[in-house]
Write an enzyme that holds these catalytic residues in place. Structure first.
Site, PDB file in Angstrom:
ATOM      1  N   GLU A  62       8.239  -6.151   6.449  1.00 39.11           N
ATOM      2  CA  GLU A  62       8.105  -5.360   7.668  1.00 39.11           C
ATOM      3  C   GLU A  62       9.385  -4.597   7.987  1.00 39.11           C
ATOM      4  O   GLU A  62       9.340  -3.483   8.510  1.00 39.11           O
ATOM      5  CB  GLU A  62       7.679  -6.219   8.861  1.00 39.11           C
ATOM      6  N   ASP A  63      10.535  -5.182   7.649  1.00 37.15           N
ATOM      7  CA  ASP A  63      11.796  -4.477   7.893  1.00 37.15           C
ATOM      8  C   ASP A  63      11.946  -3.263   6.976  1.00 37.15           C
ATOM      9  O   ASP A  63      12.440  -2.216   7.391  1.00 37.15           O
ATOM     10  CB  ASP A  63      12.994  -5.422   7.763  1.00 37.15           C
TER      11      ASP A  63
END
Length: 179
Positions: A90-91
């Site tokens: 997700e980062d």
């Protein structure tokens, strides 16, 4: 313990102050980077501790809520499902999104050197356990966008001038320098 909390607060406060000056960018630490692996004809991911980076992990970062809106409403469901299934990336996706919009790199703020050893241990773990996952995510995200949006940078912002002649009592972020 109180000293450590004060130190941690100073780091977070400094990162937030930097973000207020650059609200269109991701501001935080630690940093990661991408590279082109010509032998495999694909993008690669590295968490090696170097002077150059193109991503900042979002677990310790500030970014504008607009990007969170884009993340939840603009990113295809198939990519969000992939991120959820892997419980990772997700980062990377957030960095892709912000760089695609701004055409600029994130901003890395200083991390104290005593964390470097812990980070290097994490680099070894990351490299062994998640390197393939991160590489897979990077290539899926660049395929979705149709280009590689990440931009390399060497800029790092420090909250204090270390070993300068100004009294530590006159500095805003005193505890960062004491460690």
């Amino acid at each position: 313990f109180t000293f450590f909390l004060s130190f941690l607060f100073d780091q977070v406060d400094f990162a937030f102050t930097v973000w207020q000056s650059f609200p269109e960018r991701i501001v935080g630490y630690p940093a990661r980077s991408h590279y082109w692996d010509s032998s495999r004809s694909r993008w690669g991911y590295t968490s090696k501790w170097t002077n150059e980076y193109s991503m900042v992990l979002t677990g310790a970062a500030f970014y504008h809520r607009y990007y969170h809106y884009l993340f939840t409403h603009y990113v295809p469901a198939s990519l969000l499902t992939m991120v959820d299934r892997m419980a990772n990336c997700e980062d990377i996706l957030m960095n892709f999104l912000v760089s695609a919009v701004t055409k600029q790199p994130p901003i890395k703020v200083t991390q104290k050197k005593q964390y470097k050893e812990t980070m290097m241990t994490q680099v070894l773990i990351d490299g062994l356990t998640t390197g393939r996952t991160m590489t897979h995510c990077m290539n899926a995200f660049s395929h979705w966008l149709g280009f590689m949006p990440l931009v390399h940078s060497q800029m790092r912002l420090d909250p204090v001038l270390f070993r300068d002649q100004v009294s530590i009592l006159r500095k805003k972020y005193r505890d960062i320098e004491r460690l």
